[in-house]
Design a protein around this motif. Structure first.
Motif, PDB file in Angstrom:
ATOM      1  N   GLU A 136       0.839  -1.185   0.000  1.00 24.67           N
ATOM      2  CA  GLU A 136       0.000   0.000   0.000  1.00 24.67           C
ATOM      3  C   GLU A 136       0.883   1.248   0.000  1.00 24.67           C
ATOM      4  N   VAL A 137       0.394   2.302  -0.619  1.00 30.75           N
ATOM      5  CA  VAL A 137       1.087   3.581  -0.606  1.00 30.75           C
ATOM      6  C   VAL A 137       0.329   4.529   0.318  1.00 30.75           C
ATOM      7  N   SER A 138       1.026   5.094   1.281  1.00 29.83           N
ATOM      8  CA  SER A 138       0.437   6.054   2.208  1.00 29.83           C
ATOM      9  C   SER A 138       1.106   7.411   2.019  1.00 29.83           C
ATOM     10  N   ARG A 139       0.374   8.466   2.437  1.00 31.67           N
ATOM     11  CA  ARG A 139       0.889   9.830   2.296  1.00 31.67           C
ATOM     12  C   ARG A 139       0.548  10.638   3.534  1.00 31.67           C
ATOM     13  N   GLN A 140       1.472  11.497   3.932  1.00 31.73           N
ATOM     14  CA  GLN A 140       1.192  12.432   5.022  1.00 31.73           C
ATOM     15  C   GLN A 140       1.625  13.835   4.636  1.00 31.73           C
ATOM     16  N   ARG A 141       0.772  14.802   4.997  1.00 30.18           N
ATOM     17  CA  ARG A 141       1.105  16.227   4.943  1.00 30.18           C
ATOM     18  C   ARG A 141       0.918  16.773   6.347  1.00 30.18           C
ATOM     19  N   GLU A 142       1.886  17.534   6.801  1.00 28.33           N
ATOM     20  CA  GLU A 142       1.824  18.028   8.175  1.00 28.33           C
ATOM     21  C   GLU A 142       2.498  19.382   8.274  1.00 28.33           C
ATOM     22  N   VAL A 143       1.928  20.269   9.079  1.00 27.12           N
ATOM     23  CA  VAL A 143       2.544  21.545   9.429  1.00 27.12           C
ATOM     24  C   VAL A 143       2.431  21.706  10.939  1.00 27.12           C
ATOM     25  N   GLY A 144       3.362  22.464  11.523  1.00 25.77           N
ATOM     26  CA  GLY A 144       3.309  22.616  12.963  1.00 25.77           C
ATOM     27  C   GLY A 144       4.150  23.761  13.471  1.00 25.77           C
ATOM     28  N   ILE A 145       3.954  24.060  14.746  1.00 27.24           N
ATOM     29  CA  ILE A 145       4.686  25.102  15.459  1.00 27.24           C
ATOM     30  C   ILE A 145       5.210  24.496  16.754  1.00 27.24           C
ATOM     31  N   LYS A 146       6.460  24.785  17.060  1.00 29.00           N
ATOM     32  CA  LYS A 146       7.051  24.346  18.322  1.00 29.00           C
ATOM     33  C   LYS A 146       7.603  25.563  19.055  1.00 29.00           C
TER      34      LYS A 146
END
Length: 804
Positions: free
Chosen positions: A612-622
């Motif tokens: 299977e092919v999975s994808r993630q997009r993520e943005v964040g602040i630390k």
């Protein structure tokens, strides 16, 4: 709160010199050292140290970099430093700190430096020395304020990274947190994580996790960066220094998980001997009569204490809090390491023998449309007391690094594991909404052998204003799985008033047939490019993954299916640091995952589906305020959806699951003696592109929209050494079926506890007491794995530790 081991007599004479040299900074650094070992001395770190007295600046450099620095008090007395600003390797940071002082730092051994006059090679004659910093031979990032989590950790093939320089949502739970919570398995420590929920309760003999709405199995947990090494069902934590959690897919960083886990990555970091000899004994008591003894011994020896040995041994046995449940566990963890000037090596050997009776297990759900009744009393299991799991796991790993030059390091690791398992078990099916259940008792014997390895090259160079940190990694994993299952006829019982089911006469003899062969290979190349004094960091890379899986007929031994697939998956991650305390990050990562495998409860049990092919997009602040740190992230993950059809009990892959969510993580010590850990997670998990659009837009099973965790500790002012603790867990409603006709209600759990640290005739001791689920709530804990699990009842945990 814990006491350090008494220092050796030879160190006591240096105490006045240490205080004169480091002043107030040494007391901070020393406490830090007790909380956790230091960062990897060969890695780069960001420094924000203003100009000031040389002893103070050097102490802060040592605390950030993790090096040990030897100096005579007269060398630093009355001298000032221009400070250090920017991202540097330890040697370069020390050069900045010593600029204009007439001193330089000479490397004596890996992670150890000595101050000398001028820049020549001659060593100053020191009649007395002291040590600045939090370093130790263990080479880990230091603990954050409060000691419960760390400031950074391993980011797969990219090596150790500070959390603010990491373009992913990560947390590293320390050995201090493991000890303070009396955690017995990984699931016990991950109760502090708002993005994670355990599938099984304490006493199940098995760990499985739900991270960002996707399952992660214990056999997809890595050990010291290697897959295929951890025990198949549950891992004892006696030899674990850190539990590192990365949320979301991590194919580029870690490679493909052996069994396709997607929601995140968990890595266990083994314990290493520190510079101070350790002799610790812990006696424990859980539930009704489960008692245990754990010994932890560590020593370093040889020139510059280059060699270290850490041994942990555990024996535990007795009845669990659930009636009829009992467990026997024996575990051994041995770690030997060498830390030289250019070479580092570590060998780990682990053995675990766990037998669990009347374990808490899955209750398969009825057909869609049939209501889910209330959870049964958790103190009285509906599993017969003759059911058992008997699992033995043995593993060995070796990992080494060699510095070809100051900027280029060659590394390699290899390991193997053997798993042997015997069981007599019942997986019940709920027949109606009144509590009727049925099962086919079965015996399952299995064995598994895995061999894994990795070779890589990590470096550093510049092209004009750009700093490059390239990494090349080649890895492989092979798993051979043998198994045989024998079932009996169907028997019936009642969820609320279990009947006495006779123990079936089932025997499995002879060699176990080969069931599956898994072969995973990958090559990855990545580069982290930074500029503007490290305030902009871009990581880009590719991983070529090859998956080959074969299934075999148990009777004939013939191959029944085989697939071999390859794919090149990319990843891009960006970190922006406008200030030293604030960072913005984003990532896109794609991975090839091994296809789902039909569980043993399915009519097509053992069927392996294509990759299977999975994808993630993520943005964040630390943001790191110094004593408190927080991470706020938003993500989207998509992957094919698979589930067990309640009507036919056939496991199928249908459509895709798309999880979108927000996470807030908080950690630290906002006030002296007050420590906080927790946060909240909101996840909208939807099914899309299902067959005929039948379930499009429905909520994915086993994913609660809202999860909340809050853990607090308070060192009381009225009695020195006494700490009070409390924890609250909240999990929202979960759907059970893909049609969303069944659901289980949300639940809230409260834990309380206390510990008292004191000195008994020169022996540091800590007494700990915790009551989990203090309100004794009965609830369905999880709807994962196409089944239901029951939360544990009120449970008392007691322990006493002594260091000799």
């Amino acid at each position: 709160m814990s006491f350090p081991s008494p220092p050796p007599a030879r160190c006591l004479a240096l105490l006045p010199l240490a205080l004169a040299l480091a002043g107030p900074m040494l007391s901070v650094g020393t406490a830090h050292a007790q909380a956790a070992p230091a960062v990897t001395p060969s890695s780069s770190h960001r420094y924000d140290i203003p100009a000031g007295p040389l002893n103070v600046v050097l102490a802060r450099v040592a605390a950030v970099s993790g090096v040990l620095l030897a100096a005579a008090p007269a060398q630093v007395e009355g001298r000032s430093s221009p400070g250090v600003q920017g991202t540097f390797a330890p040697a370069a940071a020390l050069d900045r700190a010593l600029a204009g002082t007439g001193l330089s730092a000479r490397a004596d051994a890996w992670g150890q430096f000595r101050l000398i006059e001028g820049s020549g090679a001659a060593v100053a004659r020191l009649s007395a020395i002291t040590v600045i910093g939090t370093g130790s031979a263990t080479g880990l990032p230091p603990a954050y304020a409060g000691g419960q989590v760390a400031q950074g950790g391993r980011l797969g093939m990219l090596g150790d990274r500070d959390n603010l320089d990491t373009a992913f949502s990560v947390t590293q739970y320390t050995a201090q947190r493991i000890e303070e919570t009396q955690a017995q398995a990984i699931g016990d420590i991950l109760m502090d994580d708002p993005s994670v929920r355990n599938t099984y309760a304490r006493g199940a003999g098995r760990d499985e996790f739900n991270i960002r709405g996707f399952q992660l199995y214990n056999y997809d947990v890595s050990f010291n960066g290697l897959y295929g090494i951890t025990p198949r069902n549950a891992s004892s934590l006696i030899g674990v220094e850190r539990v590192e959690v990365l949320r979301g897919p991590s194919a580029l960083l870690n490679g493909m998980a052996p069994y396709g886990s997607l929601g995140g990555a968990i890595n266990l970091v083994p314990k290493r001997a520190g510079p101070t000899p350790l002799n610790r004994l812990t006696l424990s008591y859980i539930g009704k009569s489960q008692v245990g003894a754990h010994a932890d011994i560590g020593r370093r020896f040889g020139e510059n204490q280059a060699w270290g040995v850490r041994v942990n041994a555990l024996g535990q046995n007795g009845d669990m809090v659930v009636k009829g449940g009992r467990e026997r566990l024996g575990a051994l963890a041995l770690g030997v390491d060498y830390q030289g000037e250019r070479a580092r090596m570590a060998v780990d050997v682990n053995y675990q023998d766990r037998v669990t009776h009347a374990r808490s297990g899955l209750l398969l759900t009825p057909e869609s449309g049939i209501g889910i009744p209330p959870a049964p009393d958790a103190r009285h299991t509906f599993f017969p007391d003759w059911t058992y799991w008997d699992a033995k796991d043995a593993s060995g790993t070796v990992r080494g690094e060699f510095d070809l030059t100051p900027d280029w390091t060659l590394y390699a690791a290899a390991g193997t594991r053997r798993h042997d398992f015997k069981s007599l078990q019942t997986t019940f099916l709920m027949l109606d909404d009144a509590g009727g259940i049925g099962t086919n008792p079965s015996a399952l014997n299995e064995s598994l052998t895995s061999v894994t390895g990795e070779v890589g090259l990590r470096g550093r160079f510049r092209t004009g204003p750009l700093q490059h940190e390239p990494v090349l990694s080649v890895s492989g994993l092979g798993v051979d799985y043998h198994a045989r299952r024998v079932r009996t006829t169907t028997v019936f019982s009642d969820l609320y008033d279990p009947v006495a089911i006779a123990r079936p006469d089932i025997r499995i003899s002879g060699p176990l047939p080969l069931a599956t062969e898994n072969r995973l290979r990958s090559v990855a190349l990545a580069d982290t490019i930074s500029f503007a004094d490290g305030r902009v960091q871009l990581t880009a890379g590719l991983r070529h993954q090859h998956v080959e899986v074969s299934s075999f007929d148990a009777a004939s031994g013939d191959r029944t299916s085989r697939y071999a697939e390859s794919a090149v998956t990319p990843a891009v991650a960006l970190v922006l640091r406008p200030t030293d305390r604030l960072s913005f990050y984003g990532n896109f990562i794609q991975g090839l995952n091994q296809g789902a495998t039909a569980p043993s409860t399915a009519t097509n049990a053992g069927e392996v589906f294509p990759p299977e092919v999975s994808r993630q997009r993520e943005v964040g602040i630390k943001y790191d305020a110094g004593r408190v740190a927080a991470t706020l992230s938003a993500f989207e993950i998509t992957r094919p959806s698979s589930y067990l059809q309640p009507s036919s009990l056939r496991f199928v892959v249908d459509g895709r699951q798309r999880n979108r969510g927000l996470e807030l993580l908080v950690q630290g010590e906002p006030l002296p003696g007050v420590r906080l850990l927790g946060g909240a997670a909101y996840t909208d998990a939807r099914l899309v592109r299902t067959a005929g659009g039948l379930n499009d837009g429905n909520q994915a099973p086993a994913v609660s929209r809202l999860q909340f965790n809050a853990s607090a500790e308070w060192d009381t002012p009225f009695l020195e050494g006494l700490t009070l603790t409390a924890r609250v867990l909240r999990t929202g409603r979960q759907y059970v079926d893909v049609a969303n006709t069944q659901s289980i209600p949300g639940w809230t759990r409260v834990d309380i506890g206390a510990r008292y640290a004191f000195d008994a005739g020169g022996t540091p001791m800590v007494v700990r007491a915790t009551i989990e689920n203090v309100l004794n709530k009965t609830y369905w804990q999880s709807a994962a794995r196409e089944g239901l699990t029951v939360g544990a009842p009120i449970t008392a945990l007691l322990s006493v530790s002594a260091e000799f």
